[in-house]
Scaffold this active site. Sequence first.
Site: not given
Length: 282
Positions: A125, A130, A171, A190
């Site tokens: 993740h 990111h 997010e 993700s």
Amino acid sequence: MHLSDLPPGQRDDWTIDQQWDRYTPEQHQVWATLFERQTKLLEGRACDEFLAGMRALPIAPDKIPDFRQLSAVLKQHTGWEVVAVPGLVPDEVFFEHLANRRFPAGQFIREASQLDYLQEPDVFHDVFGHVPLLMNPIIADYIQAYGVGGLRAKEKGVLDLLARVYWYTVEFGLVEQKDGLRLYGAGIVSSYTESIFALDDPSPNRVRFDLPRVMQTDYRIDDFQETYFVIRHLDELLQLAHTDFAPLYEQVAQRPVLQPGTILPQDQLVHRGIGTYHNAKR
């Protein structure tokens, strides 16, 4: 917590050594499985900037990335680095890292039985989701500004309002491109299942991003989002980085908290969801 109280190997800023050499073949295989299925899915779904960042970074399909190699490339482009942490860290630690262009990434990876859901963010993740966008100067500046703003918001006692902005952008944000809506939020890119749900499913709302509206809106931490907020281009995030949040905190604090699926008369709708997914679960 004092340095003497920290677990072995953990520093007072909560960072640890990644210990890349200690990953097992089975753990690298979990990364490979996640990487392969997600990269196949994201062409035509993830925004151009995410895909460009992925191509420019030393992220291999068959092994967990080495944070030292990632940081060497990031520093050259946007001044960021990736630091390993054992899991979730306290808010003030998280913000302090971001404010200094250090992205704290979980060093562990999920089990093979947890491919589709993990309660605590892991290396897939954090790095796959990111880090590619940290190669983009706009996102790099935005996330640093969020770190600085987070420290201020915690002092003012309004962290929940700012956390909603992070949630619905970094997010779970969507962005318009010439060829349609695309994903840029790490929580979506993700996730195999949410990458499909966020763009294709008729159930969720897709609403034009409005800062006070987002600050007022609660979110789901246990399931797909009921509403996704859409920016027209990533430059909107840079505008947020230069926004004075103080008067907004006072304004929004007087308003009721909105439930995740709420639609307001003044909302600019990209798509009004039919709500079937979440209604079936209620």
